[in-house]
Design a protein around this motif. Structure first.
Motif, PDB file in Angstrom:
ATOM      1  N   GLU A 166       0.765  -1.332  -0.062  1.00 32.62           N
ATOM      2  CA  GLU A 166      -0.137  -0.213  -0.025  1.00 32.62           C
ATOM      3  C   GLU A 166       0.688   1.258  -0.073  1.00 32.62           C
ATOM      4  N   LEU A 169       2.108   1.738  -3.412  1.00 36.22           N
ATOM      5  CA  LEU A 169       0.948   2.339  -4.262  1.00 36.22           C
ATOM      6  C   LEU A 169       0.630   3.674  -4.122  1.00 36.22           C
ATOM      7  N   GLY A 171       3.077   5.905  -3.543  1.00 36.92           N
ATOM      8  CA  GLY A 171       4.026   6.554  -3.937  1.00 36.92           C
ATOM      9  C   GLY A 171       5.088   6.775  -2.773  1.00 36.92           C
ATOM     10  N   VAL A 176       5.236   5.726  -9.146  1.00 37.80           N
ATOM     11  CA  VAL A 176       4.966   4.261  -9.766  1.00 37.80           C
ATOM     12  C   VAL A 176       4.337   4.365 -11.149  1.00 37.80           C
ATOM     13  N   ASP A 178       1.573   3.285 -14.045  1.00 34.44           N
ATOM     14  CA  ASP A 178       0.393   2.644 -14.233  1.00 34.44           C
ATOM     15  C   ASP A 178       0.531   1.157 -14.393  1.00 34.44           C
ATOM     16  N   LYS A 181       1.584  -0.250 -11.193  1.00 39.09           N
ATOM     17  CA  LYS A 181       0.391  -0.147 -10.123  1.00 39.09           C
ATOM     18  C   LYS A 181      -0.773  -1.306 -10.215  1.00 39.09           C
ATOM     19  N   LYS A 182      -0.882  -1.617 -11.500  1.00 37.96           N
ATOM     20  CA  LYS A 182      -1.733  -2.815 -11.916  1.00 37.96           C
ATOM     21  C   LYS A 182      -1.338  -4.079 -11.310  1.00 37.96           C
ATOM     22  N   ILE A 184       0.999  -4.317  -8.834  1.00 43.97           N
ATOM     23  CA  ILE A 184       0.842  -4.326  -7.194  1.00 43.97           C
ATOM     24  C   ILE A 184      -0.725  -4.709  -6.988  1.00 43.97           C
ATOM     25  N   HIS A 185      -1.523  -4.031  -7.547  1.00 40.13           N
ATOM     26  CA  HIS A 185      -3.136  -4.153  -7.272  1.00 40.13           C
ATOM     27  C   HIS A 185      -3.195  -5.873  -7.379  1.00 40.13           C
TER      28      HIS A 185
END
Ligand code: ADP
Length: 368
Positions: A166, A169, A171, A176, A178, A181-182, A184-185
Motif C-alpha cells: 500500500e 502504491l 508513492g 510508480v 500505471d 500499479k496494476k 501491485i493491485h
C-alpha cells in the motif's frame, strides 16, 4: 433357525452347529473377543455381561463387575459434570466428549453407543458398546495446534506485505507507473485472499479449542448489512448481479456479538455472489418473527446438489459443482457461520435447487 442349510455342512454337522448350546457358546466367544468394550445390563441396570475388552479398559475383573450397577462399573463424565451411561445419546452431538471412568478413578475419552434390548414390547435391558478414543483425541489436538500455530505465524508477514504494497502504491518510495500499479493491485488482491483464508483457519481453530469468546451486546444489524453490501458491490458488479435489500418494519436490536454478525452475513453474501450466475440476483430480507429477527438471503445461482445437503456445514466440505465454478474456496466459511449462529442462540437452515438458486436463513434473539 435359518431355513436354508449351509451347503458346505453335512446335515449332521449342521445339526450339531445348530444346537442351542453351541450357538450360545459361539455368541459368548464373539462377545468375549470383539475389540470394542461391551457391557450388557438387565432391566435393573445391573451388569449381566462384560467382555474382555470392556473389563480391561475399565480396570475391572469380569466376575467382580457382574451384578453391579452399570453406572458404578462404567461411570460417565463430561467435560463439565457427569451423566449416566444409559443416557448417552446415540449420536454424540456437537463437540461434547464423553469420558469413561476406570475403577482406579482415572478416565479416558470414549465413543459410546447405548441401545435398549427389547423383547416383545418390553425393554429388558441395554447393550453398551464403547471404544477408547484417546488416540483420535490426541491427533485432533495436534491438528488444531498445528492450524492455530501456523495460521498465527502466517498472519504477521502477510500483514506487513499488505502495508508495504500500500505504501508502494501511495508513492511513498517514489513514483510508480500505471503498469506497475496494476501489478501491485493484483498482488494485493491475492494477499487479501490469503489473509482471508488464514482468518478462516484461525476461526476454525479457535472454535475447535473453545477459545472463542463472543462479546454479545445490543446490536442494530441494519447498518452492518448496508456496510457489507456496499463493500460487496464491486464484486457483484463484475458479475452484473443485482442486490436487493428489504427491511420489513422497525427491526428491534438483537443480542449478539456484532463482529460475529458481520462475519456470518459477509460469508453468506460472498457465497451468494461467488456461486451466482452472471446477471443473477440476490435478495436480502430482514424481518421480525416472534422473539427473533430473521434474515433470508436468496440467490439465483448454481444451487447445492441434494446429495451435499447433509455435509454442507462440515469443515472443508465443498460441493462438486462449487468446486467446478470456483476452485479457490476452502469450505470453512459455513462451518464458522453455523457455529456463530448457534452460539448466539439462533438457528440456520437453507433450501436449494440445482441451477435455480439457494436461500439461507438464520435468526437472532431480540434484546428483551
Ligand atoms: P467455500 O465457499 O470456501 O467453498 P463455504 O464453507 O462458505 O466454503 O461453503 C461450503 C460449500 O457450500 C461451498 O463450497 C458450496 O458447495 C456450498 N455453498 C455455500 N453457499 C452456496 C450458495 N449460495 N450457492 C451454492 N452453493 C453454496
Amino acid at each position: 433357525m435359518p431355513d436354508k442349510k449351509p451347503l458346505l455342512l453335512s446335515p449332521e454337522e449342521y445339526q450339531t452347529w445348530a444346537t442351542l448350546e453351541s450357538q450360545i457358546a459361539i455368541d459368548e466367544a464373539i462377545i468375549r473377543s470383539v475389540g470394542e468394550g461391551l457391557l450388557v445390563a438387565d432391566q435393573l441396570h445391573r451388569v449381566i455381561k462384560i467382555n474382555n475388552a470392556a473389563a480391561k479398559m475399565l480396570g475391572w475383573e469380569d466376575w467382580n463387575a457382574i451384578g453391579r450397577q452399570v453406572n458404578d462399573v462404567a461411570p460417565v463424565e463430561l467435560e463439565k459434570g457427569d451423566t449416566s451411561i444409559l443416557d448417552v445419546p446415540s449420536s454424540h452431538p456437537g463437540q461434547q466428549t464423553f469420558f469413561l471412568v476406570r475403577k482406579d478413578k482415572t478416565r479416558f475419552p470414549a465413543a459410546i453407543t447405548t441401545s435398549s434390548t427389547i423383547l416383545g414390547r418390553e425393554i429388558i435391558g441395554s447393550v453398551i458398546v464403547f471404544r477408547d478414543i484417546t488416540l483420535e483425541k490426541q491427533i485432533e489436538q495436534s491438528k488444531s495446534d498445528f492450524v492455530a500455530i501456523s495460521s498465527h505465524q502466517l498472519r504477521t508477514p502477510l500483514g506487513s506485505i499488505k502495508w508495504t504494497l500500500e505504501m508502494l502504491l501511495a508513492g511513498d518510495f517514489g513514483p510508480v507507473s500505471d503498469q506497475v500499479k496494476k501489478v501491485i493491485h493484483e498482488v494485493l488482491e491475492n494477499n487479501e485472499r490469503l489473509i482471508g483464508l488464514i482468518g478462516d483457519l484461525l476461526n476454525v481453530s479457535r472454535i475447535d479449542t473453545g477459545r472463542v469468546v463472543a462479546a454479545p451486546q445490543s446490536t442494530d444489524v441494519v447498518p452492518i448489512i448496508n456496510k457489507a453490501v456496499s463493500q460487496a458491490k464491486p464484486d457483484a458488479k463484475k458479475k452484473d448481479i443485482a442486490i436487493n435489500i428489504n427491511i420489513e418494519g422497525d427491526i428491534r436490536p438483537v443480542y449478539l456479538d456484532p463482529k460475529r454478525f458481520w462475519e456470518v452475513f459477509q460469508n453468506l453474501l460472498t457465497n451468494a455472489i461467488k456461486y451466482n450466475i452472471p446477471g443473477g440476483k440476490i435478495a436480502i430480507h430482514l424481518f421480525l418473527k416472534g422473539e427473533k429477527v430473521q434474515l433470508d438471503l436468496t440467490d439465483t445461482g448454481i444451487g447445492i446438489p441434494a446429495s451435499s445437503f447433509g455435509r454442507l456445514f462440515s469443515r472443508f466440505y465443498r460441493a462438486d459443482n462449487a468446486f467446478k465454478s470456483d476452485t479457490e474456496g476452502t469450505g470453512l466459511g459455513l462451518f464458522v457461520v453455523k457455529s456463530y449462529v448457534e452460539d448466539w442462540g439462533g438457528r440456520i437452515w437453507f433450501e436449494s435447487e440445482i441451477n435455480k438458486g439457494t436461500a439461507f436463513h438464520f435468526d437472532m434473539p431480540v434484546v428483551k
